[in-house]
Write a protein that holds these residues in place. Structure first.
Motif, PDB file in Angstrom:
ATOM      1  N   LEU A  58      13.576   3.790  49.502  1.00  0.00           N
ATOM      2  CA  LEU A  58      12.624   4.503  50.350  1.00  0.00           C
ATOM      3  C   LEU A  58      12.777   6.003  50.160  1.00  0.00           C
ATOM      4  N   ARG A  59      11.658   6.698  50.008  1.00  0.00           N
ATOM      5  CA  ARG A  59      11.669   8.139  49.782  1.00  0.00           C
ATOM      6  C   ARG A  59      10.689   8.823  50.728  1.00  0.00           C
ATOM      7  N   LEU A  60      11.067   9.998  51.237  1.00  0.00           N
ATOM      8  CA  LEU A  60      10.164  10.818  52.034  1.00  0.00           C
ATOM      9  C   LEU A  60       9.426  11.764  51.092  1.00  0.00           C
ATOM     10  N   VAL A  61       8.087  11.719  51.122  1.00  0.00           N
ATOM     11  CA  VAL A  61       7.273  12.506  50.190  1.00  0.00           C
ATOM     12  C   VAL A  61       6.139  13.187  50.952  1.00  0.00           C
ATOM     13  N   THR A  74       3.597   2.482  51.060  1.00  0.00           N
ATOM     14  CA  THR A  74       4.103   3.004  52.323  1.00  0.00           C
ATOM     15  C   THR A  74       4.256   1.820  53.259  1.00  0.00           C
ATOM     16  N   PRO A  75       5.481   1.529  53.745  1.00  0.00           N
ATOM     17  CA  PRO A  75       5.700   0.288  54.490  1.00  0.00           C
ATOM     18  C   PRO A  75       5.299   0.360  55.961  1.00  0.00           C
ATOM     19  N   HIS A  76       5.447  -0.776  56.603  1.00  0.00           N
ATOM     20  CA  HIS A  76       5.336  -1.045  58.040  1.00  0.00           C
ATOM     21  C   HIS A  76       3.945  -1.519  58.458  1.00  0.00           C
ATOM     22  N   THR A 111       2.312   2.160  58.318  1.00  0.00           N
ATOM     23  CA  THR A 111       2.427   3.153  59.391  1.00  0.00           C
ATOM     24  C   THR A 111       3.616   4.099  59.263  1.00  0.00           C
ATOM     25  N   ALA A 112       4.397   3.991  58.203  1.00  0.00           N
ATOM     26  CA  ALA A 112       5.536   4.900  58.019  1.00  0.00           C
ATOM     27  C   ALA A 112       5.054   6.199  57.375  1.00  0.00           C
ATOM     28  N   ALA A 160       5.193  11.113  54.371  1.00  0.00           N
ATOM     29  CA  ALA A 160       5.094   9.655  54.276  1.00  0.00           C
ATOM     30  C   ALA A 160       6.350   9.105  53.619  1.00  0.00           C
ATOM     31  N   ILE A 161       6.692   7.874  53.989  1.00  0.00           N
ATOM     32  CA  ILE A 161       7.766   7.132  53.328  1.00  0.00           C
ATOM     33  C   ILE A 161       7.123   6.224  52.282  1.00  0.00           C
ATOM     34  N   VAL A 162       7.680   6.207  51.084  1.00  0.00           N
ATOM     35  CA  VAL A 162       7.137   5.352  50.022  1.00  0.00           C
ATOM     36  C   VAL A 162       8.276   4.673  49.270  1.00  0.00           C
TER      37      VAL A 162
END
Length: 340
Positions: free
Chosen positions: A15-18, A60-62, A98-99, A3-5
């Motif tokens: 933005l970070r991938l976690v 988490t965006p979008h 949804t990201a 997820a992107i947060v």
């Protein structure tokens, strides 16, 4: 799940991938395995904090996306499992959009995708298509719903026809039977607007665009779907018919809006501001139903050959996707989530 947060407002670098545990759907909710996530200007605006104060410690965006329902909560028919859907307002009032590889949304925000409609199309609907529907249904004398023939005899001007919302305005207005004009800033965008289905394309940087539009629509324009009100209001007034409507969903460029009150009074202008969040549940439900019908009719295709190029990024490059949208990229920016 991947997820992107973001935990703080700021530029794309926040933005970070976690890794996170997949969410479980609650009552009335569905969980969707996301294939493609759509990026809109409101997503980077929320991330940066422009007009969107952060409500949750981690976001988490979008808002938009598409995928397949893989779990349902209490009160949702189990037959929905396996259904291909497009999502809208996924992150509205919720911490997770949804990201991510999975997203949980209220069941009504997951709309079935018909056979033949791909996930790219599904992820491109949401904000652009629902905004376009609202813009086309706010005139004093209607219609309130769209379908074939609903706008027959009307003239619609889509400002910025090469943008995502302008593209949807052109397609929905054509589907509903309107004569569609659009304004663009150059030949490349003119080609896209024509591919989207506009009957007439006017380059507002050449000659006298108001005179050109008046030649094409001697009785005036019934409705303007406006993306840059401050810059374009003078042109809109010059081509609007009496009792016409200017429906504005943005003010690109951020310039001031100055009203010539007397001219508006004489024209009986309706100036309608709109945004999905506060449009009201009835208006949103009508928009969802009509956009779904247009998709079933094949009226909302995407891709460069249909006037909306697709710009793709993998999930771990979501920050670059945000930079593209923030930088005014022409086309629809998508994030490929499946296989992240």
């Amino acid at each position: 799940m991947k997820a992107i947060v973001y935990r703080d407002n700021g530029g794309p670098d926040v933005l970070r991938l976690v890794d996170r545990d997949p969410p479980a759907p609650g009552p009335g909710e569905v969980r969707v395995r996301i294939a493609v996530s759509g990026v809109n200007p409101t997503d980077w605006q929320a991330r940066s904090g422009v007009g969107h104060p952060k409500q949750f410690p981690e976001v988490t965006p979008h808002l938009d996306g598409a995928g397949t329902i893989d779990a349902v909560g209490e009160g949702v028919a189990s037959g929905r499992i396996g259904e291909r859907v497009w999502l809208f307002m996924a992150a509205a009032g919720r911490p997770t959009g949804t990201a991510a590889e999975f997203a949980v949304v209220p069941g009504e925000r997951a709309v079935p995708l018909p056979a033949g409609a791909g996930f790219d199309l599904g992820a491109s609907l949401g904000v652009p298509a629902l905004t376009a529907h609202r813009a086309l249904t706010v005139a004093e004398d209607g219609p309130r719903r769209l379908g074939p023939g609903a706008l027959k005899g009307r003239v619609v001007l889509a400002a910025g026809g090469a943008g995502a919302v302008g593209h949807a305005v052109i397609q929905l207005a054509r589907w509903a039977g309107a004569t569609v004009l659009t304004t663009v800033s150059g030949p490349a965008k003119a080609r896209l607007a024509a591919a989207a289905g506009a009957h007439h394309v006017v380059n507002y940087r050449e000659g006298d665009p108001a005179a050109g539009i008046r030649r094409l629509a001697p009785d005036g324009v019934d409705l303007v779907a406006e993306v840059a009100l401050g810059a374009n209001l003078g042109l809109d007034l010059a081509v609007l018919r009496a009792r016409g409507t200017i429906a504005t969903y943005a003010n690109e460029g951020g310039g001031p809006v100055e009203l010539d009150v007397l001219r508006h009074l004489v024209l009986n202008t309706r100036l309608q501001f709109l945004v999905l969040y506060t449009a009201g549940p009835e208006a949103r439900a009508a928009a969802v139903a009509d956009v779904a019908a247009a998709v079933r009719d094949g009226a909302l295709p995407v891709g460069e050959e249909h006037g909306l190029p697709l710009l793709r990024f993998p999930l771990d490059r979501t920050a670059e996707a945000h930079r593209a949208v923030e930088g005014g990229a022409v086309g629809k920016v998508l994030v490929d989530v499946a296989g992240a």
